[in-house]
Each structure stands twice: as C-alpha cells, then as structure tokens.
Design a protein around this motif. Structure first.
Motif, PDB file in Angstrom:
ATOM      1  N   TYR A  57     -20.867  23.253 -19.923  1.00  0.00           N
ATOM      2  CA  TYR A  57     -20.224  24.303 -19.168  1.00  0.00           C
ATOM      3  C   TYR A  57     -20.860  24.980 -19.375  1.00  0.00           C
ATOM      4  O   TYR A  57     -19.891  25.653 -20.955  1.00  0.00           O
ATOM      5  CB  TYR A  57     -18.723  24.376 -18.851  1.00  0.00           C
ATOM      6  N   SER A  81      -9.234  21.085 -16.917  1.00  0.00           N
ATOM      7  CA  SER A  81     -10.033  21.380 -15.420  1.00  0.00           C
ATOM      8  C   SER A  81     -10.120  22.707 -15.706  1.00  0.00           C
ATOM      9  O   SER A  81      -9.902  23.680 -16.578  1.00  0.00           O
ATOM     10  CB  SER A  81      -8.710  22.216 -14.619  1.00  0.00           C
ATOM     11  N   LYS A 105     -12.943  25.594 -15.561  1.00  0.00           N
ATOM     12  CA  LYS A 105     -13.587  26.536 -14.227  1.00  0.00           C
ATOM     13  C   LYS A 105     -14.385  27.284 -14.755  1.00  0.00           C
ATOM     14  O   LYS A 105     -14.907  28.117 -16.509  1.00  0.00           O
ATOM     15  CB  LYS A 105     -12.121  28.342 -14.498  1.00  0.00           C
ATOM     16  N   GLN A 106     -15.718  27.299 -13.953  1.00  0.00           N
ATOM     17  CA  GLN A 106     -16.741  28.180 -14.698  1.00  0.00           C
ATOM     18  C   GLN A 106     -17.028  28.899 -12.423  1.00  0.00           C
ATOM     19  O   GLN A 106     -16.977  28.475 -11.967  1.00  0.00           O
ATOM     20  CB  GLN A 106     -18.623  26.555 -14.371  1.00  0.00           C
ATOM     21  N   ASN A 107     -17.649  30.215 -12.846  1.00  0.00           N
ATOM     22  CA  ASN A 107     -18.481  29.838 -11.326  1.00  0.00           C
ATOM     23  C   ASN A 107     -17.761  30.503 -10.250  1.00  0.00           C
ATOM     24  O   ASN A 107     -17.542  30.220  -9.570  1.00  0.00           O
ATOM     25  CB  ASN A 107     -19.886  29.513 -11.498  1.00  0.00           C
ATOM     26  N   GLY A 108     -15.918  30.713 -10.525  1.00  0.00           N
ATOM     27  CA  GLY A 108     -14.901  30.789 -10.164  1.00  0.00           C
ATOM     28  C   GLY A 108     -14.877  29.235  -8.923  1.00  0.00           C
ATOM     29  O   GLY A 108     -14.002  28.816  -8.097  1.00  0.00           O
ATOM     30  N   THR A 109     -15.702  28.276  -9.863  1.00  0.00           N
ATOM     31  CA  THR A 109     -14.708  26.548  -9.354  1.00  0.00           C
ATOM     32  C   THR A 109     -14.432  25.840 -10.289  1.00  0.00           C
ATOM     33  O   THR A 109     -14.804  26.349 -11.597  1.00  0.00           O
ATOM     34  CB  THR A 109     -15.890  26.159  -8.324  1.00  0.00           C
ATOM     35  N   ALA A 110     -13.294  25.386 -10.176  1.00  0.00           N
ATOM     36  CA  ALA A 110     -13.255  23.983 -10.938  1.00  0.00           C
ATOM     37  C   ALA A 110     -13.920  22.937 -10.769  1.00  0.00           C
ATOM     38  O   ALA A 110     -13.869  21.976  -9.818  1.00  0.00           O
ATOM     39  CB  ALA A 110     -11.586  24.047 -10.311  1.00  0.00           C
ATOM     40  N   ALA A 111     -13.488  22.400 -12.447  1.00  0.00           N
ATOM     41  CA  ALA A 111     -14.531  21.303 -11.986  1.00  0.00           C
ATOM     42  C   ALA A 111     -12.801  20.091 -12.926  1.00  0.00           C
ATOM     43  O   ALA A 111     -12.223  20.859 -14.266  1.00  0.00           O
ATOM     44  CB  ALA A 111     -15.081  20.567 -13.317  1.00  0.00           C
ATOM     45  N   GLN A 112     -12.629  18.778 -12.674  1.00  0.00           N
ATOM     46  CA  GLN A 112     -11.546  18.059 -13.392  1.00  0.00           C
ATOM     47  C   GLN A 112     -12.538  16.766 -14.265  1.00  0.00           C
ATOM     48  O   GLN A 112     -13.724  16.605 -13.557  1.00  0.00           O
ATOM     49  CB  GLN A 112     -10.839  17.596 -12.114  1.00  0.00           C
TER      50      GLN A 112
END
Ligand code: SF4
Ligand code: SF4
Length: 741
Positions: free
Chosen positions: A210, A228, A230-237
């Motif tokens: 990321y 969690s 955060k990248q480009n306004g989205t969150a990946a878990q």
C-alpha cells in the motif's frame, strides 16, 4: 490435576561431599511424607534421568522436585512432559557456596527442599493460551524505505505473507533520493541499487504493497492484530501476526541550529540531506545560481553530539560527507573540498573511504566550532585549526554542507505521556508511581492500547528496547523496530537490522501460535489469570504492565490481552487484591515457600534472611558465585522471582511476621540505562519498597530489615560481601521479635 509428588536428590558434582543426602531426603520422607523419594549419585546421567522417567511411567509421578544443580543448567535433561517440575538448587547455591559438612549448610539444603515441596504443592501445569481467533502468520511492515522493504523481502522469502504500508506515493523512502551510496567494501562510491530492491518487492506475490497509505488503527495483539489501513479514502482490513516498525527517520531541523552555522543566511548553505536531494542530476551545482561547485566545505556534527541540539552521534554523517566530497571531486578533480570535523568517525572498513578522500585531495580540518559568514554574496567558513593551532579562512565557497543528524520518525507528534498519567491520577485510589516513558501521538501505528497509541520511547525518542539482550524489541510485544527508527544507522546495518527484526517477528508468530511467550521467557506457557469477582477496578495492573498488555473497559475492569503478555508477573505484584496469578507462579506460591523456611529459635543464634532475587540477573549472579566457589552467608534463603517487579509486599509482611530477620531484594539496574528484562520491573519494585515502611511500622520493626540492591550478573564477585554486610547489619539490629510466634 491430581498430583503425585516425587523427590529426587542428587549426590553428584560434590553435593554428596558437602551434604548428608540421606538426611536431606528425610525432609521429604519423614517430614512431608512424600510417596516417592530417591537419591542418585548422578541424576543427570542416563540412568538417573531414566529412573525418573520410570517413576513417571510406572508410578504415576507427575510433580517432581529435583534437588540437584541450578535450573539454569541441564534443563533439557530434566524436562519431563506433562509433569510439574521444580529444580531445587543444592549445587551452586549450597554445596558450591557453603562450607561442606557444616550444620548450617545442611540446614540450608533442607530449607530449600521444603521450599521446593511447598512450591510444587502450589503449582499447576500451565495450559497454552488459545485465542478465539485463528492465529495470523502475516507480517505488517510499516515503512517502505530500505529497512521496510528489506524486512518485507526477507519475510516473503521465508514464506510469510507481508502487508507493506508506505505513507509516500512511492516505495524507497529517503534512499529513493540518493543517487550514489557509500557501502561495503568502501573502496569508492557506487550507484544506488534501491530501484532493484523496489522491483524485487513489487514482484513478490506474497507482499501486498500500500503506498500513499497509513495505518489507521491497530487492535488486538500478536497473532490476532486487526489492522485497518487507509488509502485514497478507503480502508482495508488485515489480520496480522506481528509488526515490523520501519518508519525511518527525518533530518534534524537545520532551522534549530546555532545561527553561527549559517543555515538560512544563504541558499548555498544546505544540509547533507538537501545535498542528496539537490544532486540527482549529472552535476553538483550551487543552489543560488546553478553554477557547478568548485569550492565546498562540509561542516560535521552540525548540532550532533551537542546536548543543546541532538545529543547523540548519528553514525552515518561522516561517511556521508566523505561520499559527497568524493562526488564533487569526481565531477571536478581540481575542486577545493574541505571537511571540518570534531572527530572523523569512519568505523570498520569505512576508514578506506576516508583514505580515498585524502588521496584525491580532500582537506581535513579539525575544529570544534566553525563559523559560517555569508556577507555580500560571499560564503566564508572561519575555523580554528586545532592541529595547526591557527585560524583558517575558507573563502569564496560555492557550497557549505551541514552534517545534520537523524531523528526517528517516532519523535514527531505530541508527547501524551503526562496526559495518560493525569487520567490515572484522577481516578486512582492510591498513588500510582509508575515511571513515565515518552509516548507520542505520532500517527504511525495508532494502537488501541490503554497505555497509548504508539510504542513508548526513552529520552531520544527511539522506540525503547533492552539494547543489550533484546535488540529489535519494543515495549509492545510483537512489534519490532528496524532501521533508523530503531537507532541511527547506515545502509549495511539497516539491511542487517531489517532481517533481524523480521526474524523476531517470525519467532513471535510461531511462539504465539503455540500459546507460548516470546522473549525473555520464550516458550513459557503460563499467562496471568484474573479472579475478576474480587477486582476493585483500581487500575494498578493496567497502569503498571510494562508492555501495555492489559486494556480496560469503560468501568476500568482490566481486559488482559494474553498474546501481548511477556509473563513477567508485574501485574501480579501490583494487584492489591492479589487476584492475579499464573498456574505456576502466584502470590500464594511464593508465600508458601517463605512459610516453609524453618526459622530457628532466638537462642540458637541462627538468623534467617529471605533473598527475593530476579531470576534474570541476580539469581544467575548467585549461581556464578557458587561456580567460582565463593562462600557466602549461610543464613540466606533465596527465592527466584520472574522479575522483581512481580514482588507483592505481602511477601515481606509474611517473612517478617514469621520471624525472618531480614528481606533482601536483588534486582536489576533501573533508569535510562536499565538492565531489567521487563523494563520497569525493578524500578516498580523499588517504588513499592519505598512504601514498605508503613508495613514495618505496623509490625513495630526496623526499616533496616528490608533492603533493595541492584545486581547484574557480572556483579557476582560483590555478592558475598553484600550478603555478609546485610547479615552484620541485622545482627546489630537484633533478632526479629516475631521469632517463635
Ligand atoms: S504485567 Fe507482565 S504478566 Fe502482567 S499482563 Fe503485563 S506483561 Fe503480562
Ligand atoms: S485486577 Fe487487581 S490491580 Fe487490576 S484493577 Fe483489579 S484489583 Fe486492581
């Protein structure tokens, strides 16, 4: 577990010469009525260990007391699966450290056997901790610079999946800005190969990268982290097993430097980091007008090793200056290049680069305090040449390069230690005197930990670690620091450090998956259990755990996170309600060992001293004294503790009310140069001890009866005198009036 106790007494290694082992066995057979008690000339021999194995298999023995050598040796021989085992140390700490054949020596061994039996009676077999969630074997690497990418690649090659988070839009970190590098074998400068590393990372299928991303939240603990990103306004878990913190460094802010160094006075006064950024093209030019540099001065230790600015040495600035000086000479061999230094530090083979710079005509000037003058567009450095003993003027300089040092990424953000402490102050029932670390809100890991969102640091903001014994370790289990966030280092050390940190992360994952502790109690299956019905929500355990292993709910109930725990027992010592215990280590267990000591009547003139010894340093030091056949006081009865921080003051009350004449606490050095394997344990013990006078007053006893001493393993030569001196003081104070009660 139904226990069948068996006692084995060894007569080997001189034990049989110093002690009457048949007489010793009577403690088990006659006094304690133990069903199995055997002696052997060499218990560690195949025959001796075989005898024990036979009793386990045929007689159902499952709680073994082995009176022989220290538990620190022969642990593989005396390791019996599914059995409780206690090793009673009658070799190093009796036969080898006491006068052979004496009554006092025999009494000491007998007490140790009684204490071992009391211990085994109080112990249970630990069961591995199994979290509800499946253990993740994925590794999170925070930072995509040289250290982070090396860690990721090493983990990937070892078969572990990696999640790599880099805050910048591209991988590479500071190295991405560096064109040429100076590294082994330091015969000259080389083209940077960071792009090859970036490519190698990007090609690995088991590394998820990321970039332009940040860790928004980290919950849980080793094996069960929930992260969690955060990248480009989205969150990946991601479920994560362990973390490598490779967040890197930032250059020391040159605006903070002494104005004498000229930063800001001319665009041609730059830092070493700016030099790298400005010299990506073919030629090295001066920033003011783009003219090729023909005369330059490098000023070393700009703010570094100076208590007013950056007190430490960043280790790389000298080699970097040599590399940059060589780059100018490569461009123009007639260029005048000066390095003004306090001491040139080019350790190891980097000395070759120093020689090379001398060979190509770089001039070195030793001066403690150079001054930069930027007047009328002219740059001049004034230096007091210590070797010539005269003032040197370097005039018409195109460039002055200030060697500023490295500051770890963890140094940025607000220090919230006091706020965390203030929260405790408000709600406490009694005074909580926990030593303060630096904990910053630096937005790197965002841990959901009761003790703050980032890894704690010591005074220079590097994530604190027990540098001597546990490099890479931070105060948060399962989070290992690598590269320049860990300490200032160059390229070679960074790649080694990154590999080391990732090996620790892998070790953590594997041990956690077995329910076992990581270092320093690697493999320990026990963990603290809380009898919550009696908890008063006093917060002592959640505040004092050195590893932030216990969270809290909104009502201040402790929420232990077992995989974060290092099994030190500090929480057990802290809990005023005594509701925290381990299956094989508890307040009651140590209490019953103290109670098992036979205290002679006053007229026998045989005082007794309980020594509560940290098993990491003080206890081995006692063993070392025995190993060197140093004789020490026969009145002592040593009880090893996991950490002195696990001391519960009730043990002192138990000892003194039983008639023990004195209690000596032996722990590790604390403070900035701490030796404690559990970081704050020994300091917490000394703080708790400072409050013991209340107990002594209640018992109408002298405060001299209880003492704390710092002992490291190398201090073993001091031990006999220290024990004798304490015993002499107790003789002066007189016998404990509770004797015989
Ligand atoms: S104080 Fe030690 S034993 Fe207690 S929870 Fe923390 S790490 Fe574990
Ligand atoms: S477990 Fe003990 S130390 Fe922790 S909050 Fe409860 S009473 Fe206090």
């Amino acid at each position: 577990m139904g226990k069948k106790i068996a006692v084995y007494v060894c007569g080997g290694c001189g034990i049989g010469d110093a002690l009457d082992i048949e007489q010793l066995s009577k403690v088990a057979t006659d006094e304690k009525k133990v069903p199995i008690c055997k002696t052997h000339a060499n218990l560690c021999s195949q025959e001796g260990a075989g005898m024990i194995k036979d009793d386990i298999a045929k007689e159902g023995a499952n709680a073994l007391v082995i009176a022989a050598c220290s538990h620190r040796v022969m642990y593989d021989v005396f390791n019996f699966e599914n059995c409780i085992v206690d090793r009673v140390n009658i070799r190093e700490q009796v036969a080898w450290s006491q006068k052979p054949g004496e009554e006092d020596t025999q009494m000491m061994a007998e007490d140790y056997l009684r204490m071992g039996l009391a211990k085994v009676e109080a112990m249970q077999l630990p069961e591995p901790y199994k979290p509800e969630q499946e253990i993740s074997r994925d590794i999170l690497v925070v930072g995509g610079g040289l250290a982070g990418m090396t860690s990721a690649l090493e983990a990937s090659k070892a078969g572990y999946s990696v999640v790599l988070v880099e805050k910048e839009a591209q991988l590479g970190g500071f190295q991405k800005k560096v064109k040429e590098i100076a590294t082994m074998p330091y015969k000259g400068i080389k083209h940077n190969t960071i792009e090859d590393l970036i490519k190698a990372v990007q090609e690995r299928e088991n590394i998820k990268v990321y970039t332009g991303a940040a860790v928004e939240k980290t919950v849980g603990g080793p094996g069960v982290f929930e992260v969690s990103i955060k990248q480009n306004g989205t969150a990946a878990q991601h479920r994560i097993g362990a973390v490598v913190l490779a967040a890197g460094w930032r250059p020391y802010d040159p605006n903070k430097l002494d104005k004498k160094l000229g930063f800001g006075a001319s665009p041609n006064v730059i830092t070493n980091a700016m030099f790298e950024e400005n010299s990506q093209g073919e030629s090295i030019t001066r920033p003011s007008d783009g003219k090729a540099v023909a005369k330059a001065a490098f000023l070393q230790c700009a703010g570094s090793r100076d208590p007013k600015y950056l007190p430490y040495c960043s280790t790389v600035c000298c080699t970097t200056a040599l590399k940059q000086a060589l780059r100018i000479k490569e461009q123009n061999e007639d260029a005048d290049v000066f390095v003004v230094y306090k001491e040139m530090r080019t350790p190891g083979q980097a000395e070759d680069l120093y020689r090379k710079a001398q060979e190509v005509g770089v001039t070195f000037i030793r001066c403690q305090s150079p001054e930069v003058k930027a007047e009328g567009g002219q740059l001049t450095v004034e230096a007091e040449d210590e070797l010539l003993g005269e003032k040197v003027l370097l005039e018409d300089l195109d460039l002055v390069v200030l060697a500023t040092g490295m500051v770890p990424a963890t140094a940025f953000g607000k220090d919230i230690s006091k706020e965390l402490k203030a929260e405790d102050e408000e709600k406490k029932e009694e005074e909580l005197e926990v030593p303060l670390d630096i904990i910053r809100r630096s937005n790197i890991l965002n841990l959901e930990y009761r003790q703050g969102p980032e890894v704690p640091a010591l005074k220079y903001d590097f994530p604190d670690s027990h540098f001597v014994c546990f490099p890479y370790e931070t105060r948060r289990t399962g989070i290992y620091a690598a590269g320049c966030v860990h300490r200032p280092m160059g390229i070679g050390s960074t790649t080694e450090d990154a590999a080391g940190a990732v090996m620790k992360a892998i070790q953590c994952i594997e041990l956690t998956s077995r329910g076992a502790a990581v270092h320093p109690r690697a493999g320990d299956m026990s963990f603290p259990e809380f009898a919550m019905q009696r908890c008063t929500q006093c917060k002592r355990c959640t505040v004092e755990c050195p590893f932030g292993a216990i969270n809290e709910d909104e009502k201040a109930n402790p929420l232990p996170q077992a995989t974060r725990c290092r099994r030190c027992g500090v929480c057990m010592g802290a809990c005023p309600e005594r509701i925290i215990s381990f299956k094989n280590y508890s307040v009651a267990m140590i209490g019953s060992m103290i109670k098992a000591i036979h205290v002679p009547e006053e007229d026998e003139e045989k005082p007794r001293i309980v020594v509560l010894a940290c098993e990491n340093d003080a206890y081995p030091a006692l063993d070392m004294a025995g190993l060197h056949r140093m004789t020490y006081n026969p009145w002592v009865r040593v009880i090893p503790l996991r950490c002195l921080g696990s001391i519960n003051l009730v043990w002192i009350a138990d000892s003194l009310s039983k008639g023990i004449d004195g209690v000596l606490l032996l722990g590790c050095q604390h403070g900035d140069d701490y030796q404690c394997h559990f970081i704050q344990g020994s300091e917490l013990a000394s703080i708790r001890l400072s409050k013991v006078s209340e107990t002594l007053n209640r018992l109408a006893l002298e405060s001299d009866r209880v003492r704390y001493e710092n002992i490291s393993i190398i201090d073993f030569t001091k031990l006999p005198a220290l024990l004798d001196e304490f015993a002499a003081r107790l003789e002066e104070v007189g016998p404990n009036p509770f004797k015989g009660w």
